[in-house]
Scaffold this active site. Structure first.
Site, mmCIF file in Angstrom:
data_model
loop_
_atom_site.group_PDB
_atom_site.id
_atom_site.type_symbol
_atom_site.label_atom_id
_atom_site.label_comp_id
_atom_site.label_asym_id
_atom_site.label_seq_id
_atom_site.Cartn_x
_atom_site.Cartn_y
_atom_site.Cartn_z
ATOM 1 N N GLU A 256 0.823 -1.235 0.161
ATOM 2 C CA GLU A 256 0.074 -0.012 0.161
ATOM 3 C C GLU A 256 0.841 1.178 0.123
ATOM 4 O OE1 GLU A 256 -1.670 3.049 0.727
ATOM 5 O OE2 GLU A 256 -1.958 2.616 2.536
ATOM 6 N N CYS A 290 -2.149 8.926 2.458
ATOM 7 C CA CYS A 290 -2.212 8.790 1.025
ATOM 8 C C CYS A 290 -3.428 8.805 0.216
ATOM 9 C CB CYS A 290 -1.337 7.172 0.715
ATOM 10 S SG CYS A 290 -2.379 5.974 1.716
#
Length: 483
Positions: A256, A290
């Site tokens: 990720e 993010c």
């Protein structure tokens, strides 16, 4: 909070070979505690302990493993106030965020994987009844999920509770064992999580935690021959280096990585909703996330109003001590990161962007604060538009029509989460389906925690959350027999 933390290896609390390093509160620059500096040999010992524990743990029933996770959830929830204060001190998150989105989410994730449904384990086998041997050659077939083995979990600094829990809980539920390497900035919370798991009855070696301020510990945890899989959350640059090591060892990966999310705002959008959603970039983890919509693509008919309203929104946000109940924007994680974010703002000015909000360091006596900053009149070739800043900074770009909006949104190396705001829901879903992103929010920045999470392009490899995390931490085994 100034105790010297030991490592957690093989069910024992072990003094680190490399001594300890200081963990700093980014809000006041005071010492939170002292984290252990693991040696390469100690990391390898943790991986070996996880390997030894894997066989017995993988053979326990799902119900036994679920019971451990459920007890851990209860312990974390019971200590929420204590744990949230530590998380606030380590990360600089506001106390409300530390309670609800860090520790609270961690407890919820342990509870979720303590309730794995039987249907999440099974895989319907596909049988070709007219195989190469004809009907007489039909074979019985069973497909089932099996644990991968030993999983190294390398976690991010922006959430030392929810992020590790999102790796550890599904990995353990599937019968894997784990070696956790926390981010160096805030590892103490992860050791509290290990204490909760130990108290919940996790057997020795099933969970191990090793930390370090240098790259040595992480490199050893990835390269160890005892490790079968690496689950990493962090920057794309680091993820690429980890992937290279995993490739040489044929290790499974769950990555990720970075994001540079686009928020496409059409002329017919509800601006109040769009501003409130996009504005979370300024406040949620101080932009250190993010999934933030840091590229705002505004259709020209609404561009000026959107810039004006976002600027007004940014200037209303209180920046300051995250312990204060009315603080909305806390500090970023470190002085070095503050300098990095500020350098991007200055770069934006040089590239021709107009700073319409923020852009100056807040006048506070201590702490690593960055004012919510809005850059307008940006173009897609600017570095502030193309590179992940990871702070409370967003750039606004105008566009003319739907095709241009989609093209600008996809003009990026990243593809984690994008967002679409439009009063025409059919158009919003049409645009969403065309975007090269792992997830798309339609008129919202909210998350469904059962929906798959992960990215396209340089934003990652694989999917987790909900049942998808069980897929990520398992291998599929087929068993066939004569029909």
């Amino acid at each position: 909070m100034t105790a010297r933390q030991p490592l957690f290896v093989g069910g024992s609390w072990v003094e680190p070979d490399g001594g300890h390093y200081e963990v700093i509160d980014p809000a006041d620059e005071q010492t939170v505690g002292w984290a252990p500096e693991a040696s390469r040999d100690q990391v390898h010992a943790a991986c070996a302990a996880a390997r030894e524990a894997f066989g017995p743990w993988s053979r326990t029933s799902p119900e036994e493993r679920a019971a451990v996770l459920g007890r851990a959830a209860g312990i974390i929830a019971a200590r929420l106030t204590e744990y949230a204060e530590l998380a606030r001190a380590e990360t600089g998150a506001t106390l409300g965020t530390a309670r609800g989105m860090q520790v609270g989410v961690a407890a919820a994730r342990f509870r979720r994987y303590a309730r794995v449904e039987p249907a999440e384990w099974a895989i319907p086998p596909q049988i070709n009844e007219a195989g190469p041997m004809g009907k007489a050659g039909v074979m019985g077939a069973l497909a089932a999920r099996r644990p991968v083995g030993v999983v190294t979990c390398i976690t991010s600094y922006n959430n030392p509770w929810a992020n590790p829990a999102g790796k550890i809980a599904p990995a353990l539920a599937m019968g894997n064992t784990v070696v956790v390497k926390p981010a160096p900035q805030d590892p103490l919370s992860v050791y509290r999580m290990a204490e909760a798991l130990e108290a919940a009855g996790v057997p020795p070696g099933v969970v191990n935690v090793v930390s370090g301020s240098r790259t040595e510990a992480g490199e050893a945890a990835v390269a160890s021959p005892d490790v079968d899989m690496v689950s990493f959350t962090g920057s794309t640059a680091v993820g690429q280096r980890i992937a290279e090591v995993c490739g040489r060892g044929m290790k499974r990966q769950l990555m990720e990585l970075g994001g540079k999310g686009a928020a496409i705002v059409f002329d017919d959008a509800d601006l109040r909703s769009a501003v409130a959603g996009i504005g979370t970039t300024f406040s949620f983890y101080s932009g250190q996330i993010c999934t933030a919509p840091t590229r705002v693509l505004a259709q020209r008919g609404v561009y000026d109003r959107l810039v004006e309203q976002l600027a007004a929104y940014a200037t209303r946000l209180k920046v300051g001590d995250p312990r204060e109940p009315d603080t909305v924007v806390g500090p970023v994680i470190s002085a070095a990161h503050r300098d990095r974010v500020e350098s991007y703002v200055e770069l934006g000015r040089k590239e021709g962007a107009v700073v319409v909000a923020g852009g100056e360091r807040p006048d506070l006596p201590s702490g690593f604060y960055v004012a919510p900053t809005l850059l307008a009149d940006c173009t897609s070739d600017m570095r502030v538009v193309r590179e992940e800043i990871f702070g409370p900074v967003m750039a606004v770009i105008p566009f003319d029509d739907e095709e241009e909006g989609i093209a600008l949104a996809d003009d990026t190396d990243y593809g984690l989460i994008d967002y679409v705001w439009s009063g025409d829901v059919a158009r919003a879903f049409r645009v969403a389906r065309r975007l090269r992103a792992g997830g798309v929010g339609v008129n919202t920045v909210g998350r469904n925690m059962e929906a798959p999470f992960g990215g396209f392009k340089r934003s990652g490899v694989g999917r987790d959350v909900g049942s998808y995390a069980l897929h990520a931490y398992s291998e599929v085994q087929a068993i066939v027999w004569p029909g």
